[in-house]
Design an enzyme around this catalytic site. Structure first.
Site, mmCIF file in Angstrom:
data_model
loop_
_atom_site.group_PDB
_atom_site.id
_atom_site.type_symbol
_atom_site.label_atom_id
_atom_site.label_comp_id
_atom_site.label_asym_id
_atom_site.label_seq_id
_atom_site.Cartn_x
_atom_site.Cartn_y
_atom_site.Cartn_z
ATOM 1 N N ASP A 263 0.830 -1.208 0.000
ATOM 2 C CA ASP A 263 0.000 0.000 0.000
ATOM 3 C C ASP A 263 0.865 1.260 0.000
ATOM 4 O O ASP A 263 1.831 1.362 0.762
ATOM 5 C CB ASP A 263 -0.869 0.061 1.258
ATOM 6 C CG ASP A 263 -1.745 -1.155 1.465
ATOM 7 O OD1 ASP A 263 -1.309 -2.268 1.136
ATOM 8 O OD2 ASP A 263 -2.863 -0.987 1.978
ATOM 9 N N HIS A 265 -1.108 4.427 -0.671
ATOM 10 C CA HIS A 265 -2.186 5.294 -0.183
ATOM 11 C C HIS A 265 -1.973 6.790 -0.430
ATOM 12 O O HIS A 265 -2.074 7.601 0.495
ATOM 13 C CB HIS A 265 -2.398 5.052 1.310
ATOM 14 C CG HIS A 265 -3.294 3.876 1.588
ATOM 15 N ND1 HIS A 265 -4.599 3.817 1.160
ATOM 16 C CD2 HIS A 265 -3.072 2.711 2.241
ATOM 17 C CE1 HIS A 265 -5.147 2.673 1.546
ATOM 18 N NE2 HIS A 265 -4.236 1.972 2.187
ATOM 19 N N ASP A 292 -4.156 -0.605 -3.302
ATOM 20 C CA ASP A 292 -4.278 0.547 -2.411
ATOM 21 C C ASP A 292 -3.265 1.640 -2.755
ATOM 22 O O ASP A 292 -2.507 2.117 -1.905
ATOM 23 C CB ASP A 292 -4.147 0.125 -0.951
ATOM 24 C CG ASP A 292 -5.450 -0.476 -0.417
ATOM 25 O OD1 ASP A 292 -6.347 -0.774 -1.222
ATOM 26 O OD2 ASP A 292 -5.574 -0.637 0.810
ATOM 27 N N ASP A 295 -6.484 6.880 -1.936
ATOM 28 C CA ASP A 295 -7.215 7.109 -0.682
ATOM 29 C C ASP A 295 -6.262 7.392 0.469
ATOM 30 O O ASP A 295 -5.086 7.067 0.439
ATOM 31 C CB ASP A 295 -8.133 5.943 -0.321
ATOM 32 C CG ASP A 295 -9.445 5.939 -1.098
ATOM 33 O OD1 ASP A 295 -9.838 7.009 -1.598
ATOM 34 O OD2 ASP A 295 -10.082 4.874 -1.195
ATOM 35 N N ARG A 296 -6.838 7.992 1.515
ATOM 36 C CA ARG A 296 -6.101 8.373 2.722
ATOM 37 C C ARG A 296 -5.150 9.539 2.460
ATOM 38 O O ARG A 296 -5.387 10.639 2.901
ATOM 39 C CB ARG A 296 -5.330 7.192 3.314
ATOM 40 C CG ARG A 296 -6.190 6.041 3.791
ATOM 41 C CD ARG A 296 -6.925 6.371 5.059
ATOM 42 N NE ARG A 296 -7.441 5.186 5.723
ATOM 43 C CZ ARG A 296 -8.177 5.219 6.830
ATOM 44 N NH1 ARG A 296 -8.491 6.365 7.382
ATOM 45 N NH2 ARG A 296 -8.611 4.111 7.380
ATOM 46 N N ASN A 324 -8.474 -3.116 -2.097
ATOM 47 C CA ASN A 324 -9.836 -2.808 -1.660
ATOM 48 C C ASN A 324 -10.138 -1.311 -1.724
ATOM 49 O O ASN A 324 -11.313 -0.914 -1.668
ATOM 50 C CB ASN A 324 -10.084 -3.332 -0.241
ATOM 51 C CG ASN A 324 -9.261 -2.620 0.812
ATOM 52 O OD1 ASN A 324 -8.034 -2.566 0.714
ATOM 53 N ND2 ASN A 324 -9.907 -2.080 1.820
ATOM 54 N N HIS A 325 -9.108 -0.474 -1.875
ATOM 55 C CA HIS A 325 -9.344 0.963 -2.014
ATOM 56 C C HIS A 325 -9.460 1.406 -3.471
ATOM 57 O O HIS A 325 -9.722 2.582 -3.723
ATOM 58 C CB HIS A 325 -8.254 1.762 -1.299
ATOM 59 C CG HIS A 325 -8.530 1.930 0.158
ATOM 60 N ND1 HIS A 325 -9.205 3.005 0.682
ATOM 61 C CD2 HIS A 325 -8.252 1.120 1.218
ATOM 62 C CE1 HIS A 325 -9.307 2.882 1.989
ATOM 63 N NE2 HIS A 325 -8.732 1.735 2.342
ATOM 64 N N HIS A 394 -3.743 -8.498 -2.819
ATOM 65 C CA HIS A 394 -3.821 -7.416 -1.845
ATOM 66 C C HIS A 394 -4.251 -7.905 -0.466
ATOM 67 O O HIS A 394 -3.639 -7.580 0.549
ATOM 68 C CB HIS A 394 -4.786 -6.337 -2.323
ATOM 69 C CG HIS A 394 -4.855 -5.177 -1.367
ATOM 70 N ND1 HIS A 394 -3.818 -4.288 -1.226
ATOM 71 C CD2 HIS A 394 -5.808 -4.798 -0.471
ATOM 72 C CE1 HIS A 394 -4.131 -3.399 -0.291
ATOM 73 N NE2 HIS A 394 -5.330 -3.694 0.183
ATOM 74 N N ARG A 443 -11.903 -6.396 10.614
ATOM 75 C CA ARG A 443 -12.363 -5.208 9.891
ATOM 76 C C ARG A 443 -13.880 -5.152 9.778
ATOM 77 O O ARG A 443 -14.439 -4.096 9.495
ATOM 78 C CB ARG A 443 -11.792 -5.202 8.470
ATOM 79 C CG ARG A 443 -10.294 -5.209 8.389
ATOM 80 C CD ARG A 443 -9.851 -5.387 6.942
ATOM 81 N NE ARG A 443 -8.426 -5.574 6.849
ATOM 82 C CZ ARG A 443 -7.537 -4.575 6.728
ATOM 83 N NH1 ARG A 443 -7.952 -3.337 6.679
ATOM 84 N NH2 ARG A 443 -6.251 -4.827 6.644
ATOM 85 N N HIS A 470 -2.315 -4.664 2.556
ATOM 86 C CA HIS A 470 -3.614 -4.458 3.200
ATOM 87 C C HIS A 470 -3.558 -4.032 4.663
ATOM 88 O O HIS A 470 -4.556 -3.588 5.209
ATOM 89 C CB HIS A 470 -4.426 -5.753 3.044
ATOM 90 C CG HIS A 470 -5.890 -5.646 3.306
ATOM 91 N ND1 HIS A 470 -6.656 -4.574 2.941
ATOM 92 C CD2 HIS A 470 -6.762 -6.528 3.892
ATOM 93 C CE1 HIS A 470 -7.918 -4.788 3.271
ATOM 94 N NE2 HIS A 470 -8.002 -5.968 3.863
#
Length: 540
Positions: A263, A265, A292, A295-296, A324-325, A394, A443, A470
């Site tokens: 990730d 991000h 990923d 995002d963030r 997943n993002h 991921h 989660r 992840h």
């Protein structure tokens, strides 16, 4: 731990998460003593210090020890809930908040924490109920009232968008191509900046390494690309993705290697450092970004455009798995939708959203030379050709046994979102656990899989190990499940507060792995989730 920016050969690393939840406490209320209460208070004080220092795994463990001494203190459950939100263990956090509410039905903060969990588990309708409960207890809480109104607007927006999607027949890729053909996305005539080259034979845009390098410098200086170039890069990457299967195969011929990146991000300035360490993709050295990318962090557009540009330029040197993002629900909640619309407009966001669905779900890396014996190899599983091979995904494994590589290869993905169940969801969402068997996801989405599940799947599919991402790791990586499950995370000081190192894994033609760590880099003063459309205060 090795120095940032250097390689590491050790197999020990920080534990991946906090203690399992929910937990069973044998202590009864009648057995609770003053000594128990005082000991719990001591652990709570230490946990609070760890939380303030952003040492969230340590804080969760200390709150758990406090709960062992006094499981009837609602504040301990609520505090651990908030800590687990920070660890992105929203399923566990939800259980803790619910326990706090059961102990104290008028505990306002516990309802607020549960609302946060529902939001982060992409269930805003349930968050509405908890925000209403807070207001019933504190009618004059203007902050929560505003958050309730924001969440209600989000619910209506989601319902409206779903209705619109059902009516739309043309994909965003085809719509953008149509707009371009109609002359609706032309460069401003006054534009004199960086030029995306054109093929002199066809007159169509193409891409060169010089353009990519200059684009990266442009982004570092805080300058944007024209929307037309953004579209061309996204469309160029899509033209490659759509030809790939859901499981891509990468064979490391003699003298070749690959770097597996976790990730990132949207942390563009850390990605610049990362690419300095990996080097650009070449004929002998590939890159694989394991989901990923967005995002963030608040430079997700810059990150995804850089990755997509390399993918367009070097289809067989740059590999990108979906995370997943790279999904609509997550982009709505965690910033990419707002960032893409702010920087380049709504149609650009729709374009990226569709291109994300074309990204492969996993990559199978196969070595071609016999493996070199390593003390790290506790359990060695060899592929059908007598060499190591790694399944890079991921999230992780599945809620059932017997899933084959061929099944993954045939998953229909283009135009589809992963949803809350099924193979695609589990590939993007699941996590390893220490206990054998399968368990609930910390989660709240997907499942957790144990070392026996990993060994069985790897043995059946002749895979030497699973490499996944992840989850934040304090050292940038962990090696679990007797060496069969490896997590790599490449966003140092995740969301500007985790204090972790980033890492990537270099794999050579014999399947030998080397772990390279690196530290955070300076970035301009823009907070994570700057574009999260009014929900940032609840999500951070």
């Amino acid at each position: 731990m090795s120095d940032p920016g250097t390689s590491s050969t050790g197999g020990e690393s920080t534990p991946p998460s906090s203690a399992p939840s929910p937990e069973l406490h044998k202590l009864t209320l009648a057995e609770l003593t003053q000594e128990n209460k005082e000991k719990a208070a001591e652990f709570k004080a230490e946990a609070n210090k760890a939380f303030v220092a952003h040492q969230f795994p340590k804080a969760a463990d200390l709150y758990s020890q406090a709960l062992d001494h006094n499981p009837f203190d609602a504040t301990l459950w609520c505090n651990r809930s908030y800590t687990r939100i920070k660890l992105e263990e929203h399923g566990y956090a939800l259980s803790d908040a619910a326990k706090a509410i059961s102990l104290d039905p008028k505990y306002v903060k516990a309802y607020f924490r549960r609302a946060q969990c529902h939001l982060q588990m992409l269930k805003p309708q349930l968050a509405v109920g908890d925000f209403k409960k807070v207001l019933a207890l504190e009618p004059h809480n203007s902050t929560v009232r505003q958050q309730l109104e924001t969440t209600q607007k989000l619910v209506r927006k989601i319902e409206f968008e779903r209705a619109i999607e059902r009516e739309e027949e043309m994909s965003a890729v085809l719509r953008c191509l149509e707009i371009i053909a109609d002359g609706g996305c032309e460069l401003d005539k006054a534009y004199t900046g960086l030029q995306l080259p054109k093929d002199p034979t066809t007159g169509k845009y193409t891409i060169t390494i010089d353009f990519v390098r200059e684009m990266m410098k442009l982004f570092k200086d805080g300058k944007p690309l024209p929307k037309r170039y953004v579209w061309e890069i996204a469309l160029g990457a899509y033209s490659v993705f759509e030809k790939e299967q859901s499981l891509v195969e990468l064979t490391l011929e003699s003298g070749k290697s690959v770097d597996v990146i976790g990730d990132v991000h949207g942390q563009y300035f850390d990605v610049l450092k990362l690419f300095q360490l990996t080097g650009e993709p070449t004929e002998t050295h590939a890159l694989l970004m394991n989901g990923d990318l967005v995002d963030r962090g608040s430079w997700s557009i810059e990150v995804i455009l850089t990755a997509f540009a390399f993918k367009w330029l070097y289809p067989k040197r740059m590999y990108i798995n979906r995370g997943n993002h790279e999904t609509k629900d997550m982009n709505r909640a965690y910033g990419f939708e707002g960032e893409a619309k702010h920087k380049h407009g709504e149609q650009t966001y729709k374009l990226f959203s569709h291109v994300f669905t074309a990204m492969p779900l996993a990559t199978l890396i196969s070595a071609t030379k016999p493996p070199v014996p390593s003390p790290r190899d506790k359990t060695v599983i060899i592929g059908p050709d007598g060499t190591k091979r790694y399944f890079v995904v991921h999230g992780g494994l599945f809620s059932k046994d017997g899933v084959t590589l061929n099944e993954i290869r045939k998953i229909e993905r283009i135009g589809k979102q992963p949803g809350q169940e099924g193979l695609m969801c589990e590939l993007l969402w699941t996590d390893p656990q220490d206990a054998p068997g399968r368990g609930p996801s910390r989660r709240g989405v997907g499942i957790a899989f144990g070392p026996d599940v990993t060994k069985r799947w790897c043995t059946e599919n002749k895979v030497s190990a699973i490499i996944r991402s992840h989850e934040v790791r304090q050292d940038g990586y962990t090696i679990e499940h007797d060496g069969l499950c490896i997590t790599v995370f490449s966003a140092p000081n995740y969301v500007d507060q985790s204090g972790n190192l980033g890492a990537f894994i270099r794999i050579d033609d014999a399947g030998t792995m080397d772990f390279i760590q690196f530290d955070k880099q300076w970035h301009p003063p823009l907070k994570p989730m700057h574009y999260a459309q009014g929900l940032a205060s609840m999500m951070m």
